[in-house]
Design a protein around this motif. Structure first.
Motif, PDB file in Angstrom:
ATOM      1  N   VAL A 125      67.775  37.365  -5.029  1.00  0.00           N
ATOM      2  CA  VAL A 125      68.403  37.318  -3.703  1.00  0.00           C
ATOM      3  C   VAL A 125      69.437  36.198  -3.648  1.00  0.00           C
ATOM      4  CG1 VAL A 125      67.978  36.966  -1.245  1.00  0.00           C
ATOM      5  CG2 VAL A 125      66.368  38.309  -2.607  1.00  0.00           C
ATOM      6  N   LYS A 126      69.094  35.049  -4.210  1.00  0.00           N
ATOM      7  CA  LYS A 126      70.048  33.931  -4.245  1.00  0.00           C
ATOM      8  C   LYS A 126      71.327  34.335  -4.978  1.00  0.00           C
ATOM      9  CE  LYS A 126      66.768  30.045  -4.235  1.00  0.00           C
ATOM     10  NZ  LYS A 126      66.270  28.898  -5.045  1.00  0.00           N
ATOM     11  N   LYS A 127      71.168  35.062  -6.082  1.00  0.00           N
ATOM     12  CA  LYS A 127      72.328  35.481  -6.874  1.00  0.00           C
ATOM     13  C   LYS A 127      73.256  36.365  -6.062  1.00  0.00           C
ATOM     14  CE  LYS A 127      71.824  38.759 -10.006  1.00  0.00           C
ATOM     15  NZ  LYS A 127      71.508  39.490 -11.271  1.00  0.00           N
ATOM     16  N   TYR A 128      72.697  37.328  -5.337  1.00  0.00           N
ATOM     17  CA  TYR A 128      73.529  38.245  -4.562  1.00  0.00           C
ATOM     18  C   TYR A 128      74.206  37.543  -3.382  1.00  0.00           C
ATOM     19  CZ  TYR A 128      70.591  41.570  -7.120  1.00  0.00           C
ATOM     20  OH  TYR A 128      69.917  42.254  -8.103  1.00  0.00           O
ATOM     21  N   LEU A 129      73.491  36.595  -2.768  1.00  0.00           N
ATOM     22  CA  LEU A 129      74.021  35.929  -1.576  1.00  0.00           C
ATOM     23  C   LEU A 129      74.962  34.766  -1.902  1.00  0.00           C
ATOM     24  CD1 LEU A 129      70.807  35.825   0.651  1.00  0.00           C
ATOM     25  CD2 LEU A 129      72.904  37.088   1.154  1.00  0.00           C
ATOM     26  N   ALA A 130      74.852  34.197  -3.110  1.00  0.00           N
ATOM     27  CA  ALA A 130      75.613  32.988  -3.454  1.00  0.00           C
ATOM     28  C   ALA A 130      77.110  33.101  -3.167  1.00  0.00           C
ATOM     29  CB  ALA A 130      75.374  32.613  -4.915  1.00  0.00           C
ATOM     30  N   PRO A 131      77.787  34.208  -3.532  1.00  0.00           N
ATOM     31  CA  PRO A 131      79.234  34.270  -3.265  1.00  0.00           C
ATOM     32  C   PRO A 131      79.604  34.280  -1.787  1.00  0.00           C
ATOM     33  CG  PRO A 131      78.639  35.805  -5.016  1.00  0.00           C
ATOM     34  CD  PRO A 131      77.368  35.334  -4.396  1.00  0.00           C
ATOM     35  N   THR A 132      78.621  34.524  -0.903  1.00  0.00           N
ATOM     36  CA  THR A 132      78.907  34.498   0.539  1.00  0.00           C
ATOM     37  C   THR A 132      78.753  33.100   1.117  1.00  0.00           C
ATOM     38  OG1 THR A 132      76.621  34.867   1.286  1.00  0.00           O
ATOM     39  CG2 THR A 132      77.927  36.818   0.697  1.00  0.00           C
ATOM     40  N   GLY A 137      66.837  33.936   2.277  1.00  0.00           N
ATOM     41  CA  GLY A 137      66.330  34.039   3.642  1.00  0.00           C
ATOM     42  C   GLY A 137      67.116  35.008   4.489  1.00  0.00           C
ATOM     43  N   TYR A 138      68.302  35.392   4.015  1.00  0.00           N
ATOM     44  CA  TYR A 138      69.143  36.339   4.743  1.00  0.00           C
ATOM     45  C   TYR A 138      68.977  37.749   4.162  1.00  0.00           C
ATOM     46  CZ  TYR A 138      71.595  32.455   6.992  1.00  0.00           C
ATOM     47  OH  TYR A 138      71.903  31.345   7.747  1.00  0.00           O
ATOM     48  N   SER A 139      69.237  38.728   5.002  1.00  0.00           N
ATOM     49  CA  SER A 139      69.232  40.118   4.524  1.00  0.00           C
ATOM     50  C   SER A 139      70.250  40.257   3.397  1.00  0.00           C
ATOM     51  CB  SER A 139      69.584  41.068   5.663  1.00  0.00           C
ATOM     52  OG  SER A 139      68.624  41.000   6.690  1.00  0.00           O
ATOM     53  N   TRP A 140      69.906  41.055   2.380  1.00  0.00           N
ATOM     54  CA  TRP A 140      70.753  41.038   1.181  1.00  0.00           C
ATOM     55  C   TRP A 140      71.234  42.415   0.735  1.00  0.00           C
ATOM     56  CZ3 TRP A 140      68.200  43.275  -3.154  1.00  0.00           C
ATOM     57  CH2 TRP A 140      66.815  43.438  -3.012  1.00  0.00           C
ATOM     58  N   CYS A 141      71.089  43.457   1.572  1.00  0.00           N
ATOM     59  CA  CYS A 141      71.536  44.796   1.148  1.00  0.00           C
ATOM     60  C   CYS A 141      73.038  44.825   0.883  1.00  0.00           C
ATOM     61  CB  CYS A 141      71.151  45.845   2.194  1.00  0.00           C
ATOM     62  SG  CYS A 141      71.930  45.668   3.810  1.00  0.00           S
TER      63      CYS A 141
END
Length: 250
Positions: A125-132, A137-141
């Motif tokens: 989840v951290k990997k997918y959200l990192a560029p944002t 803790g945030y939704s990651w779809c």
């Protein structure tokens, strides 16, 4: 954990309501286990399985099994014999960019990508959200879909066909502004983006995934954050009542 039930108040009830809202239940986050929360819990229990793959007791109370299921939702929808870990044949179509992004989604699925250590948490989840710029803790779809298209663009955000985003409807709106959305009656192809609204149409909330393929009236997708892991799902195309639409990257 302490049994959560109707009439209780506190931070644990607030956390329960936040998870239910994320799972598309329309209820306010008040910290009070009211009748609306009770009905949402019963509805969830009637549709989901526990850690042993058994149906949950539909009693409106949240004990260890229901709490685990809330954080690791496994629905009673059976996927049949579709192997989502295999790339669809070229006869199904799809743009070059879309098929490339889908390959990365399939690779993540086969790697067991998903949440670890709690709802919306863990290194994937951290990997997918990192560029944002957002942390776990945030939704990651949407971040998962963005990440797949980032990899298809060689890892360059500047070369992506849309802005990397953690917002499902933000991505869909970007595609619509570019003229890349499809009519709901058009047949989706591998790598297309599919987007739904959540809670209510005016809410601005949404969910998003990638099309694996379409065949015989069924849409097959790969999605993040619908279950606790990157997973494949099937839908009867004509019964997708919360569908916003599809997008195809040229």
């Amino acid at each position: 954990m302490e049994l959560l039930k109707k009439g209780q108040e506190g931070e644990k009830i607030r956390e329960l309501q936040e998870i239910l809202r994320e799972l598309d239940y329309d209820l306010p986050v008040t910290g009070i286990f009211d009748h609306t929360t009770y009905k949402a819990v019963r509805n969830f229990q009637s549709r989901h399985l526990d850690k042993h793959g058994e149906p949950l007791a539909v009693d409106g109370k949240v004990g260890p099994l229901t709490w685990w299921a809330l954080q690791n939702p496994k629905t009673k929808v059976y996927e049949g014999v579709i192997n989502y870990g295999i790339f669809p044949d070229s006869s199904f179509g799809g743009s070059a960019a879309g098929r490339s992004a889908l390959q990365f989604a399939i690779d993540e699925l086969n790697s067991g990508a998903g949440e670890e250590g709690g709802n919306n948490r863990g290194p994937w989840v951290k990997k997918y959200l990192a560029p944002t710029g957002l942390g776990e803790g945030y939704s990651w779809c949407a971040a998962f879909v963005s990440w797949c298209y980032l990899q298809a663009a060689g890892g360059s955000k500047e070369d992506m066909p849309f802005r990397y985003s953690a917002g499902a409807r933000n991505i869909y709106n970007q595609l619509r502004e570019k003229g890349w959305t499809l009519d709901k009656d058009e047949l989706p192809q591998p790598g297309d983006i599919v987007c739904w609204w959540r809670v209510s149409l005016p809410s601005g909330l949404g969910h998003i995934g990638l099309v694996h393929h379409y065949k015989d009236g069924f849409l097959y997708t790969i999605e993040g954050n619908k279950a606790a892991n990157v997973a494949g799902f099937s839908y009867v195309k004509t019964r997708m009542d919360k569908l916003l639409g599809y997008g195809r990257i040229p």
